[in-house]
Design a protein around this motif. Sequence first.
Motif, PDB file in Angstrom:
ATOM      1  N   VAL A  13     -16.626  -2.646  -4.360  1.00 32.98           N
ATOM      2  CA  VAL A  13     -17.562  -3.500  -3.738  1.00 32.98           C
ATOM      3  C   VAL A  13     -18.764  -3.531  -4.910  1.00 32.98           C
ATOM      4  O   VAL A  13     -19.046  -2.767  -5.791  1.00 32.98           O
ATOM      5  N   ILE A  14     -18.843  -4.999  -5.412  1.00 33.16           N
ATOM      6  CA  ILE A  14     -19.761  -5.255  -6.464  1.00 33.16           C
ATOM      7  C   ILE A  14     -20.916  -6.077  -6.331  1.00 33.16           C
ATOM      8  O   ILE A  14     -20.787  -7.067  -5.592  1.00 33.16           O
ATOM      9  N   GLY A  15     -22.072  -5.710  -6.569  1.00 35.18           N
ATOM     10  CA  GLY A  15     -23.142  -6.408  -6.400  1.00 35.18           C
ATOM     11  C   GLY A  15     -23.512  -6.974  -5.061  1.00 35.18           C
ATOM     12  O   GLY A  15     -23.973  -7.950  -4.669  1.00 35.18           O
ATOM     13  N   LYS A  38     -10.171   4.788  -0.434  1.00 34.43           N
ATOM     14  CA  LYS A  38     -11.133   5.107  -1.593  1.00 34.43           C
ATOM     15  C   LYS A  38     -12.087   4.058  -1.723  1.00 34.43           C
ATOM     16  O   LYS A  38     -11.801   2.840  -1.677  1.00 34.43           O
ATOM     17  N   LEU A  39     -13.100   4.174  -2.190  1.00 41.32           N
ATOM     18  CA  LEU A  39     -14.205   3.335  -2.625  1.00 41.32           C
ATOM     19  C   LEU A  39     -14.934   3.414  -4.011  1.00 41.32           C
ATOM     20  O   LEU A  39     -14.992   4.593  -4.262  1.00 41.32           O
ATOM     21  N   ILE A  40     -15.098   2.312  -4.464  1.00 41.20           N
ATOM     22  CA  ILE A  40     -15.696   2.021  -5.734  1.00 41.20           C
ATOM     23  C   ILE A  40     -16.944   1.061  -5.572  1.00 41.20           C
ATOM     24  O   ILE A  40     -16.737   0.057  -5.114  1.00 41.20           O
ATOM     25  N   ILE A  41     -18.069   1.729  -6.046  1.00 47.01           N
ATOM     26  CA  ILE A  41     -19.311   0.820  -5.963  1.00 47.01           C
ATOM     27  C   ILE A  41     -19.639   0.511  -7.482  1.00 47.01           C
ATOM     28  O   ILE A  41     -19.822   1.414  -8.326  1.00 47.01           O
ATOM     29  N   VAL A  42     -19.816  -0.897  -7.857  1.00 44.13           N
ATOM     30  CA  VAL A  42     -20.121  -1.320  -9.004  1.00 44.13           C
ATOM     31  C   VAL A  42     -21.510  -2.135  -8.621  1.00 44.13           C
ATOM     32  O   VAL A  42     -21.713  -3.144  -8.324  1.00 44.13           O
ATOM     33  N   ASP A  43     -22.870  -1.240  -9.015  1.00 49.06           N
ATOM     34  CA  ASP A  43     -23.871  -1.813  -8.502  1.00 49.06           C
ATOM     35  C   ASP A  43     -25.004  -0.856  -9.262  1.00 49.06           C
ATOM     36  O   ASP A  43     -24.835   0.206  -9.291  1.00 49.06           O
ATOM     37  N   LEU A  61     -20.438   2.904 -10.333  1.00 46.58           N
ATOM     38  CA  LEU A  61     -20.841   2.574 -11.554  1.00 46.58           C
ATOM     39  C   LEU A  61     -21.973   1.753 -11.745  1.00 46.58           C
ATOM     40  O   LEU A  61     -22.209   0.893 -11.269  1.00 46.58           O
ATOM     41  N   PRO A  62     -23.123   2.813 -11.791  1.00 44.70           N
ATOM     42  CA  PRO A  62     -24.387   2.178 -11.632  1.00 44.70           C
ATOM     43  C   PRO A  62     -24.882   1.241 -13.334  1.00 44.70           C
ATOM     44  O   PRO A  62     -25.585   1.859 -13.741  1.00 44.70           O
ATOM     45  N   THR A 126     -16.077   7.616 -16.233  1.00 48.56           N
ATOM     46  CA  THR A 126     -16.309   7.146 -15.086  1.00 48.56           C
ATOM     47  C   THR A 126     -15.602   5.661 -14.830  1.00 48.56           C
ATOM     48  O   THR A 126     -14.924   5.382 -13.830  1.00 48.56           O
ATOM     49  N   ILE A 127     -15.828   4.776 -15.946  1.00 45.56           N
ATOM     50  CA  ILE A 127     -14.999   3.463 -16.092  1.00 45.56           C
ATOM     51  C   ILE A 127     -13.597   3.632 -16.140  1.00 45.56           C
ATOM     52  O   ILE A 127     -12.757   3.036 -15.170  1.00 45.56           O
ATOM     53  N   ILE A 128     -13.120   4.512 -16.810  1.00 44.11           N
ATOM     54  CA  ILE A 128     -11.662   4.910 -16.995  1.00 44.11           C
ATOM     55  C   ILE A 128     -11.094   5.235 -15.559  1.00 44.11           C
ATOM     56  O   ILE A 128      -9.973   4.951 -15.301  1.00 44.11           O
ATOM     57  N   ALA A 129     -11.763   6.473 -14.994  1.00 43.34           N
ATOM     58  CA  ALA A 129     -11.088   6.914 -13.520  1.00 43.34           C
ATOM     59  C   ALA A 129     -11.189   5.949 -12.659  1.00 43.34           C
ATOM     60  O   ALA A 129     -10.339   5.730 -11.939  1.00 43.34           O
ATOM     61  N   ALA A 130     -12.272   5.147 -12.452  1.00 42.11           N
ATOM     62  CA  ALA A 130     -12.280   3.946 -11.547  1.00 42.11           C
ATOM     63  C   ALA A 130     -11.145   2.884 -11.806  1.00 42.11           C
ATOM     64  O   ALA A 130     -10.533   2.576 -10.717  1.00 42.11           O
ATOM     65  N   ALA A 131     -10.997   2.471 -12.957  1.00 50.05           N
ATOM     66  CA  ALA A 131      -9.804   1.536 -13.138  1.00 50.05           C
ATOM     67  C   ALA A 131      -8.540   2.209 -12.863  1.00 50.05           C
ATOM     68  O   ALA A 131      -7.539   1.606 -12.336  1.00 50.05           O
ATOM     69  N   ARG A 132      -8.354   3.473 -13.134  1.00 54.29           N
ATOM     70  CA  ARG A 132      -7.110   4.070 -12.574  1.00 54.29           C
ATOM     71  C   ARG A 132      -6.857   4.048 -11.158  1.00 54.29           C
ATOM     72  O   ARG A 132      -5.712   3.847 -10.866  1.00 54.29           O
ATOM     73  N   LEU A 133      -7.946   4.505 -10.666  1.00 56.87           N
ATOM     74  CA  LEU A 133      -7.943   4.346  -9.077  1.00 56.87           C
ATOM     75  C   LEU A 133      -7.235   2.953  -8.648  1.00 56.87           C
ATOM     76  O   LEU A 133      -6.511   2.696  -7.879  1.00 56.87           O
ATOM     77  N   PHE A 134      -8.268   1.963  -9.198  1.00 55.23           N
ATOM     78  CA  PHE A 134      -7.868   0.544  -8.597  1.00 55.23           C
ATOM     79  C   PHE A 134      -6.761   0.090  -9.100  1.00 55.23           C
ATOM     80  O   PHE A 134      -5.836  -0.478  -8.197  1.00 55.23           O
ATOM     81  N   GLY A 135      -6.224   0.529 -10.135  1.00 56.98           N
ATOM     82  CA  GLY A 135      -5.091  -0.210 -10.841  1.00 56.98           C
ATOM     83  C   GLY A 135      -3.717   0.342 -10.345  1.00 56.98           C
ATOM     84  O   GLY A 135      -2.842   0.008 -10.307  1.00 56.98           O
TER      85      GLY A 135
END
Length: 170
Positions: A13-15, A38-43, A61-62, A126-135
């Motif tokens: 979820v972004i913005g 799993k959930l990733i929040i980019v905001d 990812l604040p 955090t960016i790396i871990a979120a990318a790995r989860l998403f990818g």
Amino acid sequence: PFDSVMDADVIMVIGANPTEAHPVFASQMKRRLREGAKLIIVDPRKIGLVRSPHIEASYHLPLSPGTNVPVINALAHVIVREGLVDEAYVRERCEVDSYESWKTMILRPENSPEEVANIAGVDATTIIAAARLFGSAKNSAIYYGLGVTEHSQGSTMVMGMANLAMATGN
């Protein structure tokens, strides 16, 4: 349709704040999260979905306001660098020359999570871990709102999200 979220293994979820802005969709999404997605929040904001009863984002990812594009590029950088691109999907559905050009741009040092962390205020790990989860998920989904589209770089960000989705076969 709102129920498409029920197929997602990872939801980004972004913005957006679906709980407040789209409660019907948020209800479906929370149901899927309780089932194991799993959930990733980019905001920049710590919206309720970051942590609430029965729901907790794997990653928040604040980012600093105005850094949407660098953060989405850093996520893509990790996915390309670590071989998480769905090459078969890209070859079948993307313009290969355009993809190769994008890939070269994404792998530039200024798009690395280490560099983006300096401007976005989000830790590189955090960016790396979120990318790995998403990818690495079988079926990832991106949902975004006015925090993306109403920004001066909204069109560029939408293209960045589309490129990330295509690179991962989503």
